[in-house]
Design a protein around this motif. Structure first.
Motif, PDB file in Angstrom:
ATOM      1  N   UNK A 280      98.403  18.727  42.455  1.00 49.48           N
ATOM      2  CA  UNK A 280      99.058  17.529  42.303  1.00 49.48           C
ATOM      3  C   UNK A 280      99.032  16.886  41.211  1.00 49.48           C
ATOM      4  N   UNK A 281      97.828  16.922  40.309  1.00 45.90           N
ATOM      5  CA  UNK A 281      97.717  16.111  39.058  1.00 45.90           C
ATOM      6  C   UNK A 281      98.132  16.829  37.803  1.00 45.90           C
ATOM      7  N   UNK A 282      98.392  18.159  37.957  1.00 49.50           N
ATOM      8  CA  UNK A 282      98.644  18.956  36.852  1.00 49.50           C
ATOM      9  C   UNK A 282     100.031  18.681  36.268  1.00 49.50           C
ATOM     10  N   UNK A 283      99.969  17.942  35.120  1.00 48.84           N
ATOM     11  CA  UNK A 283     101.251  17.523  34.458  1.00 48.84           C
ATOM     12  C   UNK A 283     101.197  17.608  33.036  1.00 48.84           C
ATOM     13  N   UNK A 284     100.293  18.287  32.548  1.00 51.35           N
ATOM     14  CA  UNK A 284     100.269  18.880  31.022  1.00 51.35           C
ATOM     15  C   UNK A 284     100.009  20.176  30.647  1.00 51.35           C
ATOM     16  N   UNK A 285     100.762  20.982  30.216  1.00 49.21           N
ATOM     17  CA  UNK A 285     100.263  22.241  29.908  1.00 49.21           C
ATOM     18  C   UNK A 285     100.948  22.424  28.417  1.00 49.21           C
ATOM     19  N   UNK A 286      99.930  23.067  27.612  1.00 49.12           N
ATOM     20  CA  UNK A 286     100.063  23.059  26.270  1.00 49.12           C
ATOM     21  C   UNK A 286      99.946  24.742  25.925  1.00 49.12           C
ATOM     22  N   UNK A 287     100.602  25.078  24.864  1.00 51.53           N
ATOM     23  CA  UNK A 287     100.480  26.488  24.415  1.00 51.53           C
ATOM     24  C   UNK A 287     101.239  26.592  23.044  1.00 51.53           C
ATOM     25  N   UNK A 288     100.983  27.759  22.552  1.00 50.12           N
ATOM     26  CA  UNK A 288     101.551  28.152  21.260  1.00 50.12           C
ATOM     27  C   UNK A 288     103.048  27.940  20.998  1.00 50.12           C
ATOM     28  N   UNK A 289     103.629  27.618  19.995  1.00 49.93           N
ATOM     29  CA  UNK A 289     105.220  27.408  20.148  1.00 49.93           C
ATOM     30  C   UNK A 289     105.912  28.800  20.244  1.00 49.93           C
ATOM     31  N   UNK A 290     106.793  28.856  21.283  1.00 51.76           N
ATOM     32  CA  UNK A 290     107.361  30.088  21.464  1.00 51.76           C
ATOM     33  C   UNK A 290     106.993  31.027  22.499  1.00 51.76           C
ATOM     34  N   UNK A 291     105.719  30.054  23.417  1.00 50.10           N
ATOM     35  CA  UNK A 291     105.353  30.666  24.415  1.00 50.10           C
ATOM     36  C   UNK A 291     106.254  30.956  25.501  1.00 50.10           C
ATOM     37  N   UNK A 292     106.413  32.367  26.112  1.00 48.18           N
ATOM     38  CA  UNK A 292     107.403  32.598  27.102  1.00 48.18           C
ATOM     39  C   UNK A 292     107.211  31.820  28.544  1.00 48.18           C
ATOM     40  N   UNK A 293     106.084  31.348  28.707  1.00 48.56           N
ATOM     41  CA  UNK A 293     105.767  30.742  30.182  1.00 48.56           C
ATOM     42  C   UNK A 293     105.915  28.928  29.941  1.00 48.56           C
ATOM     43  N   UNK A 294     106.109  28.558  28.515  1.00 45.47           N
ATOM     44  CA  UNK A 294     106.395  27.381  28.585  1.00 45.47           C
ATOM     45  C   UNK A 294     107.674  26.581  28.625  1.00 45.47           C
ATOM     46  N   UNK A 295     107.896  26.806  30.194  1.00 42.19           N
ATOM     47  CA  UNK A 295     109.247  26.485  30.716  1.00 42.19           C
ATOM     48  C   UNK A 295     109.098  25.832  32.146  1.00 42.19           C
ATOM     49  N   UNK A 296     109.912  24.930  32.552  1.00 41.81           N
ATOM     50  CA  UNK A 296     109.905  24.465  33.813  1.00 41.81           C
ATOM     51  C   UNK A 296     110.101  25.290  35.168  1.00 41.81           C
ATOM     52  N   UNK A 297     111.000  26.299  34.727  1.00 40.63           N
ATOM     53  CA  UNK A 297     110.878  27.434  35.627  1.00 40.63           C
ATOM     54  C   UNK A 297     109.762  28.063  36.073  1.00 40.63           C
ATOM     55  N   UNK A 298     109.136  28.554  34.704  1.00 46.56           N
ATOM     56  CA  UNK A 298     108.013  29.493  35.052  1.00 46.56           C
ATOM     57  C   UNK A 298     106.848  28.601  35.876  1.00 46.56           C
ATOM     58  N   UNK A 299     107.072  27.114  35.552  1.00 44.16           N
ATOM     59  CA  UNK A 299     105.915  26.435  36.165  1.00 44.16           C
ATOM     60  C   UNK A 299     106.200  26.072  37.743  1.00 44.16           C
ATOM     61  N   UNK A 300     107.547  25.961  38.014  1.00 43.22           N
ATOM     62  CA  UNK A 300     107.838  25.973  39.347  1.00 43.22           C
ATOM     63  C   UNK A 300     107.738  27.205  40.204  1.00 43.22           C
ATOM     64  N   UNK A 301     107.820  28.542  39.640  1.00 44.80           N
ATOM     65  CA  UNK A 301     107.390  29.646  40.223  1.00 44.80           C
ATOM     66  C   UNK A 301     105.768  29.502  40.300  1.00 44.80           C
ATOM     67  N   UNK A 302     105.277  29.293  39.495  1.00 45.18           N
ATOM     68  CA  UNK A 302     103.600  29.277  39.556  1.00 45.18           C
ATOM     69  C   UNK A 302     103.257  28.247  40.579  1.00 45.18           C
ATOM     70  N   UNK A 303     104.056  27.395  41.212  1.00 43.80           N
ATOM     71  CA  UNK A 303     103.623  26.677  41.997  1.00 43.80           C
ATOM     72  C   UNK A 303     103.763  25.130  41.818  1.00 43.80           C
ATOM     73  N   UNK A 304     104.146  24.733  40.751  1.00 42.69           N
ATOM     74  CA  UNK A 304     104.379  23.279  40.566  1.00 42.69           C
ATOM     75  C   UNK A 304     106.092  23.096  40.961  1.00 42.69           C
ATOM     76  N   UNK A 305     106.176  23.608  42.244  1.00 41.51           N
ATOM     77  CA  UNK A 305     107.819  23.524  42.471  1.00 41.51           C
ATOM     78  C   UNK A 305     108.226  22.137  42.843  1.00 41.51           C
ATOM     79  N   UNK A 306     107.701  21.098  42.951  1.00 41.33           N
ATOM     80  CA  UNK A 306     108.147  19.888  42.879  1.00 41.33           C
ATOM     81  C   UNK A 306     108.368  18.946  41.691  1.00 41.33           C
ATOM     82  N   UNK A 307     108.287  19.812  40.495  1.00 43.20           N
ATOM     83  CA  UNK A 307     108.496  19.089  39.214  1.00 43.20           C
ATOM     84  C   UNK A 307     109.841  19.364  38.827  1.00 43.20           C
TER      85      UNK A 307
END
Length: 328
Positions: A280-307
């Protein structure tokens, strides 16, 4: 939504019956034996008066269904098959010197206090043979192929770390330098504060540090994936994913209620379903520019579905252009 209690029940079930998740490869040059129950074993098995099942030639101990507290095996068995004594009431198990191999989790959920690894054992599947056995106080290793150090079982060359065997496993853990593989369920549900994992480690097994309460760790630069349930239900706050990691598997960090940020040093290609659930406290994800996983849809699928919303800001990672995604 799953609760931590449901996750723990499910994980224990998999520890006891599955453990057949991807098992780390065995080190080249080490001995290898078939320790699984074959169809022929089950079809032609024989039973003794103590409700112990053996292969017809009595060289393989297949399963124990009795509920005795002491077992002294008199037949010249060579293999203790996977899960053989699991969930029995065994407090003492005496094996003959003819034993040369253990399957995965043969002593899980027993009540052992002292155990001797016979002198001719030369192969143990790359799964902690004492996973879910938390009563063991003394492990005596007579085999020259294995060693125990501060309650942690290794091969004698330290290339494989099988994990916590006895209750003396330290809470601030240092994996031995030169270790290449950490076995499946190596420290499952052992109490840990921190762990040092050397860069010699190339592979970490399924659920290796799950339910440990781990607060502090640095992942080695040599690994290429974070396996399923590896750090499930720990107390991690900030996690840095090494540069060579490309895949983060299911439940890898699920249930880390205090996790606030993840930094991916390289190009993670996939984050599996539920890998970040119940954080529930995970709010910041950092990665290289152009990373294919740095998007809201991926994060929701990964379990952050309330974001629902995210803010993106430029940053620098190892001197290269990066992006920090802040969720809300």
């Amino acid at each position: 939504m799953e609760t931590n209690e449901n996750l723990e029940t499910d994980s224990l079930e998999r520890m006891n019956w599955g453990l057949g998740k991807k098992i780390p490869h065995h080190i080249e040059g080490h001995h290898k034996y078939n320790t699984t129950r074959t169809e022929y074993d089950v079809t032609c098995q024989i039973k003794d008066e103590y409700d112990i099942y053996y292969s017809q030639d009595k060289k393989r101990l297949i399963n124990v269904v009795g509920q005795k507290t002491k077992y002294c095996i008199i037949y010249p068995i060579e293999v203790v098959c996977h899960g053989a004594f699991c969930e029995t009431l065994a407090e003492e198990i005496i094996l003959p010197d003819t034993v040369i191999a253990f399957g995965y989790n043969p002593f899980g959920k027993t009540h052992l206090k002292k155990f001797v690894i016979p002198k001719n054992v030369r192969h143990i599947e790359t799964v902690n043979p004492f996973a879910t056995c938390y009563t063991l106080e003394e492990l005596i290793v007579l085999s020259p192929y294995f060693t125990v150090e501060e309650g942690v079982l290794y091969t004698s060359d330290y290339k494989i770390c099988y994990g916590a065997a006895t209750k003396s496993c330290p809470k601030d853990l240092k994996i031995h330098e030169g270790t290449e593989i950490i076995a499946n369920s190596a420290f499952f549900m052992r109490k840990l504060n921190s762990v040092y994992i050397p860069d010699s480690v190339k592979e970490i097994g399924y659920a290796a540090f799950a339910y440990t309460g781990l607060k502090d760790m640095t992942l080695p630069h040599s690994i290429t994936e974070i396996p399923e349930a590896c750090f499930q239900c720990c107390n991690l706050v900030n996690v840095t994913i090494p540069e060579l990691v490309t895949n983060i598997h299911e439940d890898a960090f699920s249930g880390n209620a205090n996790l606030k940020s993840i930094t991916m040093m390289g190009r993670v290609k996939s984050i599996a379903i539920g890998a970040l659930s119940l954080c529930p406290e995970l709010l910041k994800i950092t990665g290289p520019y152009g990373s294919p996983v740095l998007n809201l849809k991926t994060m929701q699928i990964a379990g952050l579905d309330d974001r629902q919303h995210s803010k993106r800001e430029s940053c620098e990672i190892n001197g290269k252009k990066g992006v920090t995604m802040t969720l809300s």
